[in-house]
Design a protein around this motif. Structure first.
Motif: not given
Length: 160
Positions: A41, A45, A50, A80, A85
């Motif tokens: 994540s 990101s 996101p 996302h 995320t």
């Protein structure tokens, strides 16, 4: 022209003390930060923004002796694509001491001015939690608590 206002404490008959409040204490009731797909994540990101959803809830309850707890609940989730995320949930509260408030002004005060006083501190906690989770700090936009209060009043007035 004569001044018709009387200073407080002069003993004038019929003079009422003006409403006053004090934020006695503020505190975190609950704080949760989840980063379930780390480190993927964090990488995702960094490559694209996101989709972030924020929800706000305000409540108040009497504690007795003109003391009231106001609780501001903030929830921020980021996704996302279909993957979470992060998820950050905060319940931040304060005890307000009210003096000389007319009964009809207590609820609007607690649900508008109370969270307005608490919001900057809750905003910083959310920003710190997301930053400490490895993301850029989430800086929540200011919230119009008057509009939130009015929308809730309208929702309650509608027949079910």
């Amino acid at each position: 022209m004569a001044d018709t206002q009387t200073p407080e404490g002069n003993g004038a008959a019929g003079a009422e003390a003006s409403p006053r409040f004090r934020l006695a204490i503020q505190y975190i009731k609950d704080l949760s930060f989840e980063n379930p797909n780390a480190p993927r994540s964090l990488i995702a990101s960094a490559q694209s923004r996101p989709n972030i959803q924020v929800s706000v809830n305000v409540g108040a309850q009497p504690l007795g002796d003109d003391n009231y707890e106001v609780e501001l609940k903030l929830s921020a989730s980021a996704k996302h694509e279909e993957n979470t995320t992060f998820l950050c949930e905060l319940s931040y509260a304060g005890v307000f001491m009210l003096e000389n408030f007319p009964q009809e002004q207590i609820q609007p005060f607690l649900l508008i001015e109370g969270p307005r006083q608490l919001f900057p501190f809750a905003r910083r906690i959310i920003a710190d939690a997301t930053r400490d989770g490895g993301f850029p700090p989430l800086m929540l936009d200011p919230i119009d608590f008057v509009q939130l209060f009015q929308a809730e009043q309208q929702r309650r007035a509608q027949p079910q």
